[in-house]
Write a protein that holds these residues in place. Structure first.
Motif, mmCIF file in Angstrom:
data_model
loop_
_atom_site.group_PDB
_atom_site.id
_atom_site.type_symbol
_atom_site.label_atom_id
_atom_site.label_comp_id
_atom_site.label_asym_id
_atom_site.label_seq_id
_atom_site.Cartn_x
_atom_site.Cartn_y
_atom_site.Cartn_z
ATOM 1 N N PRO A 92 0.908 -1.285 0.011
ATOM 2 C CA PRO A 92 0.167 0.032 -0.128
ATOM 3 C C PRO A 92 0.879 1.226 0.028
ATOM 4 N N PHE A 93 0.257 2.403 -0.722
ATOM 5 C CA PHE A 93 1.100 3.787 -0.561
ATOM 6 C C PHE A 93 0.087 4.684 -1.153
ATOM 7 N N HIS A 94 0.411 5.969 -1.035
ATOM 8 C CA HIS A 94 -0.482 7.095 -1.419
ATOM 9 C C HIS A 94 0.291 7.695 -2.658
ATOM 10 N N ASP A 95 -0.438 8.069 -3.761
ATOM 11 C CA ASP A 95 0.258 8.696 -4.820
ATOM 12 C C ASP A 95 0.019 10.200 -4.659
ATOM 13 N N ALA A 96 1.010 10.862 -4.165
ATOM 14 C CA ALA A 96 0.928 12.210 -3.703
ATOM 15 C C ALA A 96 0.769 13.195 -4.780
ATOM 16 N N LYS A 97 1.201 12.839 -6.177
ATOM 17 C CA LYS A 97 1.054 13.570 -7.246
ATOM 18 C C LYS A 97 -0.619 13.605 -7.678
ATOM 19 N N ARG A 98 -1.155 12.604 -7.695
ATOM 20 C CA ARG A 98 -2.575 12.316 -7.969
ATOM 21 C C ARG A 98 -3.490 12.660 -6.581
ATOM 22 N N ASP A 99 -2.890 12.634 -5.776
ATOM 23 C CA ASP A 99 -3.670 12.739 -4.414
ATOM 24 C C ASP A 99 -4.741 11.469 -4.282
ATOM 25 N N ARG A 100 -4.356 10.191 -4.661
ATOM 26 C CA ARG A 100 -5.128 9.140 -4.333
ATOM 27 C C ARG A 100 -4.233 7.932 -3.883
ATOM 28 N N ARG A 101 -4.948 7.217 -3.086
ATOM 29 C CA ARG A 101 -4.426 5.800 -2.252
ATOM 30 C C ARG A 101 -4.600 4.823 -3.571
ATOM 31 N N ALA A 102 -3.155 4.038 -3.447
ATOM 32 C CA ALA A 102 -3.229 2.773 -4.535
ATOM 33 C C ALA A 102 -4.084 1.941 -4.018
ATOM 34 N N MET A 103 -4.757 1.034 -4.953
ATOM 35 C CA MET A 103 -5.408 0.035 -4.748
ATOM 36 C C MET A 103 -4.830 -1.334 -4.920
ATOM 37 N N ALA A 104 -5.370 -2.116 -4.051
ATOM 38 C CA ALA A 104 -4.748 -3.785 -4.065
ATOM 39 C C ALA A 104 -5.095 -4.362 -5.447
ATOM 40 N N PRO A 105 -4.610 -5.017 -6.013
ATOM 41 C CA PRO A 105 -4.614 -5.646 -7.296
ATOM 42 C C PRO A 105 -5.933 -6.062 -7.226
ATOM 43 N N SER A 106 -7.305 -5.565 -7.516
ATOM 44 C CA SER A 106 -8.498 -6.127 -7.459
ATOM 45 C C SER A 106 -9.209 -5.608 -8.678
ATOM 46 N N ALA A 107 -8.927 -4.332 -9.349
ATOM 47 C CA ALA A 107 -9.393 -3.911 -10.548
ATOM 48 C C ALA A 107 -8.529 -4.604 -11.791
ATOM 49 N N ILE A 108 -9.092 -4.764 -12.792
ATOM 50 C CA ILE A 108 -8.417 -5.236 -14.204
ATOM 51 C C ILE A 108 -7.758 -3.972 -14.624
ATOM 52 N N PRO A 109 -6.367 -4.310 -14.939
ATOM 53 C CA PRO A 109 -5.586 -3.517 -15.421
ATOM 54 C C PRO A 109 -5.782 -3.284 -16.977
ATOM 55 N N TRP A 110 -5.115 -2.218 -17.612
ATOM 56 C CA TRP A 110 -5.103 -2.304 -19.022
ATOM 57 C C TRP A 110 -4.047 -3.148 -19.573
ATOM 58 N N VAL A 111 -3.860 -3.630 -20.552
ATOM 59 C CA VAL A 111 -2.703 -4.585 -20.970
ATOM 60 C C VAL A 111 -2.555 -4.376 -22.668
ATOM 61 N N ARG A 112 -1.342 -4.526 -22.953
ATOM 62 C CA ARG A 112 -0.750 -4.501 -24.330
ATOM 63 C C ARG A 112 -0.190 -5.693 -24.747
ATOM 64 N N LEU A 113 -0.737 -6.713 -25.813
ATOM 65 C CA LEU A 113 0.153 -7.857 -25.736
ATOM 66 C C LEU A 113 1.025 -7.450 -27.454
ATOM 67 N N HIS A 114 1.965 -7.955 -27.445
ATOM 68 C CA HIS A 114 2.916 -7.748 -28.839
ATOM 69 C C HIS A 114 2.942 -8.804 -29.406
ATOM 70 N N LEU A 115 3.187 -8.659 -30.786
ATOM 71 C CA LEU A 115 3.186 -9.892 -31.737
ATOM 72 C C LEU A 115 4.200 -9.480 -32.785
ATOM 73 N N GLY A 116 4.834 -10.356 -33.414
ATOM 74 C CA GLY A 116 5.822 -10.265 -34.421
ATOM 75 C C GLY A 116 5.377 -10.806 -35.762
ATOM 76 N N SER A 117 5.913 -10.708 -36.794
ATOM 77 C CA SER A 117 5.860 -11.472 -37.919
ATOM 78 C C SER A 117 6.846 -11.013 -38.996
ATOM 79 N N TYR A 118 6.597 -11.761 -40.200
ATOM 80 C CA TYR A 118 7.724 -11.651 -41.248
ATOM 81 C C TYR A 118 7.178 -11.536 -42.410
ATOM 82 N N CYS A 119 7.185 -10.570 -43.224
ATOM 83 C CA CYS A 119 6.514 -10.196 -44.736
ATOM 84 C C CYS A 119 7.325 -11.057 -45.783
ATOM 85 N N PRO A 120 6.874 -11.982 -46.376
ATOM 86 C CA PRO A 120 7.457 -12.657 -47.303
ATOM 87 C C PRO A 120 7.848 -11.857 -48.696
#
Length: 162
Positions: A92-120
């Protein structure tokens, strides 16, 4: 935390194989107890013992107690699936810049998944990504020949494991 996703491979262009594959990189939005900021983009690399938090200009990038503990991908005739397990330590901590308390990991976060390929056609490697906040269905295109590689019909699924 478990992250899973399945892309639909475009059967029309399947004969011109671009060798689409999941890259070992995952990005998540997590609250970081090290820089004490909420909603930080954290970059994970399969095989790395820790992740990198992007933090902010004041704190700069730094390591974070997050890692990919399992990474499994399968490819069917018309699909490409990924399942990744993410392990992280939180305090636990307090984000002083945004003036809000950190939340325990109970909310679903944003995610980005990366892919690779090869163009023939261009004989060059390419990159793509899918993320939770895209408007679906979202096409993935070759950056060299602009052919459709796959379609993201659903957002990546995230399950918090307790």
């Amino acid at each position: 935390m478990e992250i899973s996703d399945t892309l639909l491979i475009d059967p029309v262009h399947r004969s011109i194989a671009h060798n689409l594959y999941w890259n070992d990189k995952v990005e998540l939005s997590l609250d970081c107890f090290i820089c004490e900021r909420t909603g930080r983009t954290t970059t994970l690399q399969r095989g790395a013992e820790r992740a990198v938090c992007t933090a902010d200009e004041e704190h700069g990038e730094h390591y974070s107690a997050v890692q990919i503990t399992a990474f499994d991908h399968t490819q069917g005739p018309q699909s490409l699936s990924l399942r990744a397990l993410i392990d992280f330590w939180w305090a636990p901590f307090h984000d002083a810049k945004r003036d809000r308390r950190a939340m325990a990991p109970s909310a679903i976060p944003w995610v980005r998944l990366h892919l690779g390929s090869y163009c023939p056609e261009a004989e060059q490697a390419g990159q793509n990504s899918v993320q939770t906040n895209l408007v679906r269905p979202a096409g993935l295109f070759c950056e060299h020949c602009e052919r459709t590689l796959a379609v993201s019909a659903e957002a990546p699924r995230i399950h918090l494991l307790t």
